[in-house]
Design an enzyme around this catalytic site. Sequence first.
Site, mmCIF file in Angstrom:
data_model
loop_
_atom_site.group_PDB
_atom_site.id
_atom_site.type_symbol
_atom_site.label_atom_id
_atom_site.label_comp_id
_atom_site.label_asym_id
_atom_site.label_seq_id
_atom_site.Cartn_x
_atom_site.Cartn_y
_atom_site.Cartn_z
ATOM 1 C CB CYS A 72 -2.637 -3.670 6.500
ATOM 2 S SG CYS A 72 -2.134 -2.012 6.944
ATOM 3 C CG ASN A 110 1.567 -0.757 10.532
ATOM 4 O OD1 ASN A 110 1.579 -1.892 10.038
ATOM 5 N ND2 ASN A 110 0.501 0.019 10.516
ATOM 6 C CG HIS A 140 -2.899 -5.512 10.540
ATOM 7 N ND1 HIS A 140 -1.646 -5.344 9.984
ATOM 8 C CD2 HIS A 140 -3.435 -4.265 10.676
ATOM 9 C CE1 HIS A 140 -1.443 -4.044 9.782
ATOM 10 N NE2 HIS A 140 -2.500 -3.377 10.194
ATOM 11 C CD GLU A 173 -1.338 0.056 3.667
ATOM 12 O OE1 GLU A 173 -1.424 -0.892 4.427
ATOM 13 O OE2 GLU A 173 -2.039 1.072 3.778
ATOM 14 C CB SER A 204 -8.033 3.492 12.330
ATOM 15 O OG SER A 204 -7.169 3.662 13.431
ATOM 16 C CB SER A 241 -7.532 1.098 6.822
ATOM 17 O OG SER A 241 -7.015 0.977 8.117
HETATM 18 N N1 CAA Z 1 1.889 4.859 30.163
HETATM 19 C C1 CAA Z 1 1.187 3.788 29.721
HETATM 20 N N2 CAA Z 1 0.172 3.902 28.815
HETATM 21 C C2 CAA Z 1 -0.132 5.138 28.357
HETATM 22 C C3 CAA Z 1 0.548 6.285 28.808
HETATM 23 C C4 CAA Z 1 1.597 6.117 29.750
HETATM 24 N N3 CAA Z 1 2.311 7.159 30.205
HETATM 25 N N4 CAA Z 1 0.012 7.356 28.162
HETATM 26 C C5 CAA Z 1 -0.973 6.881 27.343
HETATM 27 N N5 CAA Z 1 -1.060 5.546 27.466
HETATM 28 C C6 CAA Z 1 -1.934 4.620 26.733
HETATM 29 C C7 CAA Z 1 -3.362 5.133 26.581
HETATM 30 O O1 CAA Z 1 -4.141 4.878 27.720
HETATM 31 C C8 CAA Z 1 -3.801 4.325 25.369
HETATM 32 O O2 CAA Z 1 -4.125 3.012 25.742
HETATM 33 P P1 CAA Z 1 -5.567 2.400 25.411
HETATM 34 O O3 CAA Z 1 -5.719 2.484 23.915
HETATM 35 O O4 CAA Z 1 -5.461 1.004 25.889
HETATM 36 O O5 CAA Z 1 -6.549 3.248 26.127
HETATM 37 C C9 CAA Z 1 -2.523 4.239 24.515
HETATM 38 O O6 CAA Z 1 -1.458 4.545 25.401
HETATM 39 C C10 CAA Z 1 -2.508 5.208 23.357
HETATM 40 O O7 CAA Z 1 -2.840 6.463 23.844
HETATM 41 P P2 CAA Z 1 -3.764 7.453 23.000
HETATM 42 O O8 CAA Z 1 -4.953 6.736 22.465
HETATM 43 O O9 CAA Z 1 -3.966 8.677 23.795
HETATM 44 O O10 CAA Z 1 -2.741 7.740 21.817
HETATM 45 P P3 CAA Z 1 -2.874 8.647 20.530
HETATM 46 O O11 CAA Z 1 -4.021 9.585 20.590
HETATM 47 O O12 CAA Z 1 -1.530 9.241 20.355
HETATM 48 O O13 CAA Z 1 -3.190 7.643 19.345
HETATM 49 C C11 CAA Z 1 -3.142 5.833 17.849
HETATM 50 C C12 CAA Z 1 -2.830 6.284 19.289
HETATM 51 C C13 CAA Z 1 -4.595 6.096 17.540
HETATM 52 C C14 CAA Z 1 -2.850 4.343 17.753
HETATM 53 C C15 CAA Z 1 -2.219 6.621 16.890
HETATM 54 O O14 CAA Z 1 -0.895 6.250 17.086
HETATM 55 C C16 CAA Z 1 -2.572 6.423 15.427
HETATM 56 O O15 CAA Z 1 -3.381 7.142 14.855
HETATM 57 N N6 CAA Z 1 -1.921 5.403 14.752
HETATM 58 C C17 CAA Z 1 -2.117 5.120 13.355
HETATM 59 C C18 CAA Z 1 -3.445 4.416 13.077
HETATM 60 C C19 CAA Z 1 -3.476 3.003 13.554
HETATM 61 O O16 CAA Z 1 -2.476 2.351 13.751
HETATM 62 N N7 CAA Z 1 -4.698 2.475 13.722
HETATM 63 C C20 CAA Z 1 -4.894 1.100 14.128
HETATM 64 C C21 CAA Z 1 -6.087 0.461 13.467
HETATM 65 S S1 CAA Z 1 -6.046 0.726 11.681
HETATM 66 C C22 CAA Z 1 -5.060 -0.519 11.040
HETATM 67 O O17 CAA Z 1 -4.799 -1.472 11.683
HETATM 68 C C23 CAA Z 1 -4.522 -0.332 9.652
HETATM 69 C C24 CAA Z 1 -3.134 0.162 9.718
HETATM 70 O O18 CAA Z 1 -2.199 -0.635 9.710
HETATM 71 C C25 CAA Z 1 -2.896 1.588 9.829
#
Ligand code: CAA
Length: 392
Positions: A115, A280, A237, A83, A205, A313
Amino acid sequence: MSSDIAIGIHDLSFATTEFVLPHAALAAYNGTEIGKYHLGIGQRSMSVPAADEDIVTLGAAAAAPLIAAHGSDRIRTVVFATESSIDQAKSAGIYVHSLLGLASACRVVELKQACYGATAALQFAIGLVRRDPAQQVLVIASDVSKYDLDSPGEATQGAAAVAMLVGVDPALLRIEEPSGLFTADVMDFWRPNYREAALVDGQESIAAYLQAVEGSFKDYTEQGGRPLEEFAAFCYHQPFTKMAYKAHRHLLNYCGADTDADAVERAVKASTAYNSVVGNSYTASVYLGLAALLETTGEDLTGRPIAFLSYGSGSVAEFFCGTPAPGYRSRLRTAAHREAIDRRTELDYAAYRALHQRSFPTDGGDYPTPAQTTGPFRLAALNGHKRIYEAR
Ligand code: CAA
């Protein structure tokens, strides 16, 4: 042709990049508490391509050991799943076909559905092998995952390629029927043609992924698949490794099973060993999970059902089962895979950022690429809008 002949993955090899960025360096730059990366998303480092690496050089590096071990006489099809495509028309697989010296009597094609693409490639390969069991299909999944700098997705970047030789009487993994399928039109993650970095709605996502887990398992069950309790391990995945834990808990909940933390960890932990340090790798991710499971678990999984959940996705998902073949442990490429991970050179944050911001000029001039990779293949130049590759 009878459908009871064993078809599946005869051999699997992966490659990753020249460089690596530890999440500690990213956290030190952007002020994030490191626990969020290490525990919250389950990532410790990300593979970063050198200026002269791309999906072609990674794909060729992953596939070369398979050709060296088994020859290419039976390969009449190469399917390249990605992709992070480098061309809107020409398949990246043709460059790999050329770098590996494969015969001209071969069809080569590129597949795309985020993916999920490599799983489509694997299933299509199985169909081709069923039609002519004398043939083998080379499936390559290769991706560079790139998000905008300073965006939430940045911490989930990575890059790797997995090559799989698909044929009858596979030495590594037999793929079973049926598959559970799921498609939904969602905008959770996408990359318009004019953008190098993906766009993503992070929380959407995650929700879309979980919905797809449920949908594909529901179909798997309706198609007569195995009950959940028969599976010895689960390969999900892994956009970030904590997603595998979320997905498995969701599946257990959906099935009304106990979501005990130890049970979840036992089911998925071994499959996360490589993704947690590579990041990833999009299409390659679930098969990097398979390599990690087979190579790092202490258990003998011969003949034991392993569940696969491939998610792309947009979205498409497939749930299916594979069983490791007798003798599979002697076929693993554990040492080479560990070496591919351990040999990466650590970047500091500034060097990573400079590589991230690098892009090729679009004026059709002649631009040699800085020689950085020590891998077997490199992107030597862009010359008159053409990518020039060389074996080292
Ligand atoms: N210590 C331990 N844990 C902590 C922490 C700390 N100090 N601070 C935060 N966390 C935890 C949070 O509680 C959260 O855990 P949960 O999800 O279990 O609640 C985790 O860390 C992540 O925190 P946030 O959700 O606040 O993080 P974020 O807003 O920065 O976003 C994300 C995380 C959405 C994965 C972001 O990195 C992102 O957009 N990634 C790309 C998209 C993605 O990977 N999506 C996954 C599904 S889509 C897919 O699978 C296709 C693909 O390959 C892209």
